[in-house]
Scaffold this motif. Structure first.
Motif, PDB file in Angstrom:
ATOM      1  N   ARG B  23     -10.184   4.002   7.311  1.00  0.00           N
ATOM      2  CA  ARG B  23     -10.393   3.167   6.125  1.00  0.00           C
ATOM      3  C   ARG B  23      -9.232   3.395   5.165  1.00  0.00           C
ATOM      4  O   ARG B  23      -9.237   4.342   4.385  1.00  0.00           O
ATOM      5  N   VAL B  24      -8.236   2.505   5.246  1.00  0.00           N
ATOM      6  CA  VAL B  24      -7.026   2.678   4.454  1.00  0.00           C
ATOM      7  C   VAL B  24      -6.897   1.547   3.437  1.00  0.00           C
ATOM      8  O   VAL B  24      -7.048   0.377   3.794  1.00  0.00           O
ATOM      9  N   ALA B  25      -6.628   1.907   2.207  1.00  0.00           N
ATOM     10  CA  ALA B  25      -6.359   0.897   1.176  1.00  0.00           C
ATOM     11  C   ALA B  25      -4.853   0.787   1.006  1.00  0.00           C
ATOM     12  O   ALA B  25      -4.175   1.797   0.784  1.00  0.00           O
ATOM     13  N   ALA B  26      -4.320  -0.419   1.136  1.00  0.00           N
ATOM     14  CA  ALA B  26      -2.870  -0.627   1.017  1.00  0.00           C
ATOM     15  C   ALA B  26      -2.569  -1.255  -0.325  1.00  0.00           C
ATOM     16  O   ALA B  26      -2.975  -2.377  -0.592  1.00  0.00           O
ATOM     17  N   LEU B  27      -1.858  -0.517  -1.182  1.00  0.00           N
ATOM     18  CA  LEU B  27      -1.560  -1.036  -2.511  1.00  0.00           C
ATOM     19  C   LEU B  27      -0.131  -1.562  -2.605  1.00  0.00           C
ATOM     20  O   LEU B  27       0.354  -1.874  -3.690  1.00  0.00           O
ATOM     21  N   ALA B  31       3.234  -1.510   2.991  1.00  0.00           N
ATOM     22  CA  ALA B  31       2.220  -0.703   3.664  1.00  0.00           C
ATOM     23  C   ALA B  31       1.243  -1.589   4.418  1.00  0.00           C
ATOM     24  O   ALA B  31       0.810  -1.251   5.528  1.00  0.00           O
ATOM     25  N   THR B  32       0.903  -2.739   3.826  1.00  0.00           N
ATOM     26  CA  THR B  32       0.001  -3.675   4.493  1.00  0.00           C
ATOM     27  C   THR B  32       0.585  -4.103   5.832  1.00  0.00           C
ATOM     28  O   THR B  32      -0.085  -4.063   6.873  1.00  0.00           O
ATOM     29  N   GLU B  33       1.859  -4.493   5.771  1.00  0.00           N
ATOM     30  CA  GLU B  33       2.556  -4.916   6.984  1.00  0.00           C
ATOM     31  C   GLU B  33       2.555  -3.803   8.034  1.00  0.00           C
ATOM     32  O   GLU B  33       2.232  -4.033   9.202  1.00  0.00           O
ATOM     33  N   HIS B  34       2.868  -2.590   7.601  1.00  0.00           N
ATOM     34  CA  HIS B  34       2.937  -1.470   8.543  1.00  0.00           C
ATOM     35  C   HIS B  34       1.563  -1.174   9.150  1.00  0.00           C
ATOM     36  O   HIS B  34       1.453  -0.917  10.347  1.00  0.00           O
ATOM     37  N   LEU B  35       0.534  -1.213   8.325  1.00  0.00           N
ATOM     38  CA  LEU B  35      -0.818  -0.954   8.850  1.00  0.00           C
ATOM     39  C   LEU B  35      -1.196  -2.002   9.884  1.00  0.00           C
ATOM     40  O   LEU B  35      -1.714  -1.673  10.966  1.00  0.00           O
ATOM     41  N   VAL B 107       2.523   8.231  -0.746  1.00  0.00           N
ATOM     42  CA  VAL B 107       3.436   7.323  -1.412  1.00  0.00           C
ATOM     43  C   VAL B 107       4.637   7.092  -0.500  1.00  0.00           C
ATOM     44  O   VAL B 107       5.146   8.025   0.119  1.00  0.00           O
ATOM     45  N   TYR B 108       5.033   5.821  -0.356  1.00  0.00           N
ATOM     46  CA  TYR B 108       6.224   5.482   0.424  1.00  0.00           C
ATOM     47  C   TYR B 108       7.198   4.748  -0.455  1.00  0.00           C
ATOM     48  O   TYR B 108       6.819   3.899  -1.256  1.00  0.00           O
ATOM     49  N   GLN B 109       8.454   5.076  -0.292  1.00  0.00           N
ATOM     50  CA  GLN B 109       9.502   4.446  -1.090  1.00  0.00           C
ATOM     51  C   GLN B 109       9.501   2.942  -0.892  1.00  0.00           C
ATOM     52  O   GLN B 109       9.230   2.452   0.204  1.00  0.00           O
ATOM     53  N   GLY B 110       9.793   2.241  -1.922  1.00  0.00           N
ATOM     54  CA  GLY B 110       9.895   0.791  -1.817  1.00  0.00           C
ATOM     55  C   GLY B 110      11.351   0.381  -1.865  1.00  0.00           C
ATOM     56  O   GLY B 110      12.249   1.156  -1.493  1.00  0.00           O
ATOM     57  N   PHE B 111      11.574  -0.825  -2.373  1.00  0.00           N
ATOM     58  CA  PHE B 111      12.921  -1.351  -2.413  1.00  0.00           C
ATOM     59  C   PHE B 111      13.717  -0.633  -3.490  1.00  0.00           C
ATOM     60  O   PHE B 111      13.253  -0.447  -4.603  1.00  0.00           O
ATOM     61  N   PHE B 125       7.252   3.634   8.158  1.00  0.00           N
ATOM     62  CA  PHE B 125       6.364   3.134   9.208  1.00  0.00           C
ATOM     63  C   PHE B 125       5.989   4.258  10.179  1.00  0.00           C
ATOM     64  O   PHE B 125       4.816   4.470  10.492  1.00  0.00           O
ATOM     65  N   LEU B 126       7.004   4.999  10.617  1.00  0.00           N
ATOM     66  CA  LEU B 126       6.750   6.082  11.574  1.00  0.00           C
ATOM     67  C   LEU B 126       5.879   7.169  10.955  1.00  0.00           C
ATOM     68  O   LEU B 126       4.984   7.712  11.606  1.00  0.00           O
ATOM     69  N   ASP B 127       6.127   7.455   9.697  1.00  0.00           N
ATOM     70  CA  ASP B 127       5.363   8.495   9.038  1.00  0.00           C
ATOM     71  C   ASP B 127       3.892   8.091   8.877  1.00  0.00           C
ATOM     72  O   ASP B 127       2.984   8.894   9.115  1.00  0.00           O
ATOM     73  N   LEU B 128       3.688   6.836   8.533  1.00  0.00           N
ATOM     74  CA  LEU B 128       2.317   6.332   8.402  1.00  0.00           C
ATOM     75  C   LEU B 128       1.622   6.411   9.764  1.00  0.00           C
ATOM     76  O   LEU B 128       0.449   6.806   9.865  1.00  0.00           O
ATOM     77  N   ALA B 129       2.365   6.045  10.814  1.00  0.00           N
ATOM     78  CA  ALA B 129       1.807   6.103  12.171  1.00  0.00           C
ATOM     79  C   ALA B 129       1.398   7.534  12.512  1.00  0.00           C
ATOM     80  O   ALA B 129       0.331   7.768  13.084  1.00  0.00           O
ATOM     81  N   ARG B 130       2.246   8.491  12.150  1.00  0.00           N
ATOM     82  CA  ARG B 130       1.930   9.891  12.427  1.00  0.00           C
ATOM     83  C   ARG B 130       0.641  10.305  11.736  1.00  0.00           C
ATOM     84  O   ARG B 130      -0.233  10.924  12.331  1.00  0.00           O
ATOM     85  N   SER B 131       0.517   9.917  10.480  1.00  0.00           N
ATOM     86  CA  SER B 131      -0.664  10.375   9.761  1.00  0.00           C
ATOM     87  C   SER B 131      -1.931   9.681  10.264  1.00  0.00           C
ATOM     88  O   SER B 131      -3.028  10.158  10.025  1.00  0.00           O
TER      89      SER B 131
END
Lengths: 658, 296
Positions: B23-27, B31-35, B107-111, B125-131
């Protein structure tokens, strides 16, 4: 300078236009002057040639046309109203046009893309119509017109900001127009505009006679057989038409209409005809030079710099400087609010208490969730998220109400409030500057300090200018107006850059309790309580100064020192609130008045009642902001400004009509 | 091959996991795209409606609710939804303590102008996948993207006979002004991945875009200009003689590309490359030759 005769003054100005026009062409066509010559001589139609023919020349024509139209329109308005502060910008036309354009873009996007100008025109006319309604027949010639314009500017500005903020992706295309850009790609707009400006010719011939009669005063004019009101109305509408079509064609370019008639007068234009003609000429000159500056900045920075930004940067300081020269006389007329009850009885107190309790219950308990409305005591988690916002909103409301009341009493000016006097705008401008200098990362740390310095600076200017003019309402309003206009131009400029930072800034400017931490909420509350208590200690002084400086001094008060101390208190209070919330318009103005209307006429009850009313109003505004378009949230500052501003305008119009 | 099969198996299995899906909330939209590319349907997405209108791909299922704006996501709604993880952009860093009361926060860096946006998004993306324990799927998706990009490169080379044009991607902001995507913008990264050079040299800027008067575009002597749709006032601009006289319009080196989000995550590069590739293939093969450019 006044020694120069009118014809030679006009000739000299025309001569100055010539090199300026060449410079402008050179900058716009992106060509060196000698290249310009060779290109005109050659028969080949290169892209550069077309750029000169279809972009640079139309831009030049546009600058001349709109500059002249704005100058003429400003001069006409000022002469009709006998009021040197009136201009299309100050009486609401620009903000009306902007709101019209934003609404059209959101509601009927396809129509707006091709015919948005009509929405802008309609918005401008509507705004000015409202202002006229507020000012009324007697107020048209004086301060009420300017103050009404300011109220409409703030109200429409807040509405437009809210709409833009909520629909950020859909309004992006508007920003270039909003910032006032003269760039052209063909002769379309010039051809659209010039026939509509032909109206200026009969005006120049017919208007001077009634205008010179008006200079003698309304009664004298009527005595000489002038049907005063119909003529004034026709002239007013003509002036409005000229500026509205110009705004429509090139976007929001302020100050030209305000400055040129004043400059014309200073440079020696005495008769009505002379001032009209010379204002038109000066308007063209002024807009041409500011646009040349914008082009130069564009070339140096490699990115688009809108002309409106350049005009505001030059215009705002000049306006202040002009204010010092022209505002010696005090205009006693203000805007009249309904007087209301004579005494604040137990019955009213009970009603207020019930209302406050109800508001508090709603703010804390009634909320929207994923499955619709719910009315319940919040869970521990939700409570921890909700109370800092509610407390911040309430304290800010109380703080604004107290500072509004202090200002109104100290300056003996019923319209004084942090937003009308420009304290909020000054604080906001300083924060914006800090954002540009230090970047977004440090904003949280720098903002409160910047806000404080900004509002103190504005206060210092107010004190310096105000003492000479005995804190006349006109001067105070003028400072607010020029700062507000500068803020608007700076905002439009930042928005027009089209980067993602724009909306972050707009969000902060909108005034939100969203980011209030528990510590900040408690700090704000303590601050407001402390300053409120201090204000209570000074209640005798406030009463006496409110009657008159002489009365206060005769009772042994050191008036200058007290006034200074209390004004610093106001600046502190305003900075405290603004740094956390951003600017909130109208609340500080309205809460003390509502308190009076409920019958609280002495300082102590008025202060207490105004503070509680301010708190309750902000509580409700915050609640509306949180729930109205759930899950999106409207910043409390915008809700409060729109609600209170709407009520304020309603009160003024009702007062006028009854 | 084996990995590929495993991936398919995972794909097939995903719906069965839906009940205990993370259950992930993408703000943020990245992050939405990566999920979504990790086959995780977010519990809630900030500005979900605008995501569907402006980002479009990867498709966000209709049922996913919006959690308010990206600048001020609705905290009470988040608390009610009880996510297990909240993914935020740096702009929300200051409300992190509040969010952490609801769920763990990443938190992930943006533009940003400060770093290589392509690299940062890839790592995010890879880090989110790992977690989320989905590294294998993540690697596959990235490989699939690389393969897709390679195909586009070949198609473009075939079309342009190895003389690839220089390209600049713009978005009109009004008939008189345009935003050019410059260094470190996602469109320019996508161009680089396709082996294409920019047609206009620009200094780096905070958001990778520079707004210029429309006439500045006339300086693009060589190379192709692509504009990102939609532009409501295009009829007005495109009919004007000045526009017709722009070198790239006169020589048919101008085309439209369908609405594509330019501040997206790592897979936005693929969508951008597709949009760019399709637009370029529609142009005649001799457009905007830049013979001096070697491939890769």
């Amino acid at each position: 300078m006044a020694a120069v005769s009118a014809p030679s003054r006009h000739l000299l100005t025309l001569l100055a236009l010539l090199p300026l026009a060449l410079l402008h062409l050179w900058l716009a066509a992106d060509l060196a002057p000698f290249e310009l010559w060779t290109m005109l001589a050659s028969a080949e139609h290169s892209f550069e040639f077309l750029q000169l023919q279809l972009s640079a020349l139309p831009r030049l024509s546009m600058a001349l046309l709109t500059g002249a139209a704005l100058g003429l329109s400003g001069s006409l308005l000022q002469q009709i109203t006998q009021n040197r502060l009136v201009s299309p910008m100050t009486i609401g036309a620009s903000s009306g046009a902007w709101l019209g354009m934003v609404l059209a873009t959101l509601l009927v996007p396809t129509f707006a893309a091709d015919h948005g100008q009509w929405a802008a025109l309609l918005g401008a006319l509507l705004a000015v119509g409202l202002v006229l309604l507020i000012a009324g027949r007697s107020g048209i010639g004086g301060l009420p017109l300017v103050l009404g314009g300011m109220a409409i500017n703030l109200l429409f500005g807040a509405l437009a900001a809210g709409l833009v903020l909520i629909n950020n992706q859909y309004t992006q295309g508007l920003f270039v127009w909003g910032a006032g850009d003269l760039a052209q790609i063909d002769w379309h707009w010039v051809q659209w505009l010039w026939p509509k400006l032909l109206l200026a010719l009969p005006l120049l011939i017919l208007a001077p006679r009634p205008l010179s009669l008006l200079q003698l005063g309304g009664d004298a004019a009527q005595g000489r057989g002038l049907a005063l009101w119909p003529v004034m109305l026709v002239l007013f509408l003509a002036a409005l038409w000229l500026c509205s079509v110009s705004i429509t064609a090139v976007g929001l370019i302020g100050f030209i209409g305000l400055l040129t008639p004043n400059m014309a007068k200073m440079l020696g234009a005495r008769t009505a005809r002379d001032e009209l003609l010379y204002s038109a000429l000066l308007g063209a000159l002024l807009l041409l030079s500011t646009d040349a500056l914008a082009l130069l900045a564009n070339r140096l920075s490699g990115q688009l710099v809108p002309s409106g930004a350049a005009a505001a940067l030059i215009g705002a300081p000049v306006l202040l400087w002009l204010a010092r020269r022209h505002l010696a006389a005090e205009d006693p007329r203000g805007l009249q609010l309904p007087r209301g009850a004579e005494h604040f009885g137990w019955r009213s107190a009970l009603w207020v208490a019930v209302f406050a309790l109800l508001a508090l219950t709603v703010a804390l308990g009634l909320a929207r969730g994923i499955n619709g409305w719910r009315f319940e005591w919040p869970s521990a988690l939700v409570w921890s998220l909700r109370w800092p916002r509610v407390l911040t909103a309430a304290s800010a409301g109380a703080g604004l109400a107290i500072s509004g009341l202090l200002l109104q009493r100290l300056l003996r000016n019923p319209l004084a409030s942090p937003d009308i006097l420009g304290l909020s705008a000054g604080a906001t401008l300083a924060v914006m500057l800090a954002l540009i200098i230090f970047g977004g990362a440090l904003l949280g740390a720098v903002a409160p300090l910047a806000a404080f310095v900004g509002s103190l600076a504005v206060l210092a200017v107010l004190m310096l200018l105000g003492r000479r003019h005995r804190y006349s309402p006109a001067l105070m309003a003028l400072l607010g107006i020029s700062l507000g206009a500068l803020l608007n131009a700076a905002l439009q400029f930042v928005l027009a850059k089209g980067s993602g930072d724009s909306f972050a800034l707009l969000g902060w400017l909108a005034g939100s309790t969203y980011r209030a931490t528990p510590a900040q909420a408690l700090g704000l509350t303590l601050g407001v309580l402390l300053f409120g208590a201090l204000a209570l200690l000074f209640q005798r002084a406030l009463t006496l100064i409110g009657i008159g400086d002489g009365v206060a001094a005769s009772r042994g008060l050191n008036v200058p020192r007290l006034r200074l101390a209390l004004l610093v208190l106001v600046a502190l209070l305003c900075a405290l609130v603004t740094s956390l919330l951003g600017p909130v318009a109208f609340l500080g103005l309205l809460a003390p008045h509502i308190a009076v209307m409920l019958g609280a006429r002495r300082v102590l009850p008025q202060l207490l009642l105004a503070a509680s009313l301010g708190a309750v109003l902000m509580l409700l505004a915050d609640w509306v902001g949180r729930t109205l378009i759930f899950p999106l949230q409207i910043p409390v500052g915008i809700v409060a400004s729109v609600l209170c501003g709407g009520y304020f305008v309603f009160l003024l119009i009702r007062g006028r009509l009854t | 091959m084996k990995r590929c099969l495993l991936g398919l198996l995972l794909l097939w299995l995903t719906p069965a996991w839906a009940s205990n899906a993370p259950r992930v909330a993408a703000l943020s939209w990245e992050a939405t795209e990566h999920l979504l590319m990790l086959d995780v349907t977010p519990l809630t997405v900030a500005d979900a409606g605008d995501y569907r209108a402006w980002v479009v791909r990867p498709t966000l299922p209709e049922g996913v609710p919006s959690s308010g704006s990206r600048l001020e996501p609705n905290l009470e709604l988040l608390a009610e939804l009880q996510p297990e993880l909240i993914v935020i952009p740096p702009v929300l860093e200051d409300i992190r303590p509040l969010l952490e009361r609801i769920a763990p926060v990443q938190v992930y860096q943006g533009f940003s102008q400060q770093h290589d946006n392509q690299q940062v998004q890839r790592e995010a993306f890879l880090d989110l996948a790992r977690s989320l324990g989905r590294e294998v799927l993540a690697e596959q998706r990235l490989q699939a993207m690389d393969a897709e990009l390679a195909q586009w490169r070949e198609r473009l080379q075939a079309h342009y006979a190895e003389h690839l044009p220089a390209v600049t991607v713009i978005r009109f902001s009004s008939p008189t002004a345009a935003l050019i995507n410059g260094p470190n913008s996602m469109p320019q990264h996508a161009l680089a991945l396709l082996g294409l050079q920019p047609a206009l040299d620009l200094p780096p800027s905070p958001w990778g875009i520079t707004q210029v008067p429309i006439t500045t575009l006339g300086r693009i002597e060589q190379g192709v200009v692509l504009h990102i749709e939609p532009f409501p006032q295009e009829a007005q601009l495109f009919a004007s003689p000045l526009w017709q006289a722009m070198p790239f319009v006169r020589e048919q080196r101008f085309a439209a590309m369908p609405s594509t989000w330019t501040y997206g995550g790592v897979f936005s590069l693929q969508y951008l490359a597709e949009a760019i590739g399709e637009a370029l293939l529609k142009l005649p093969s001799e457009s905007g030759k830049a013979p001096q450019q070697p491939l890769e």
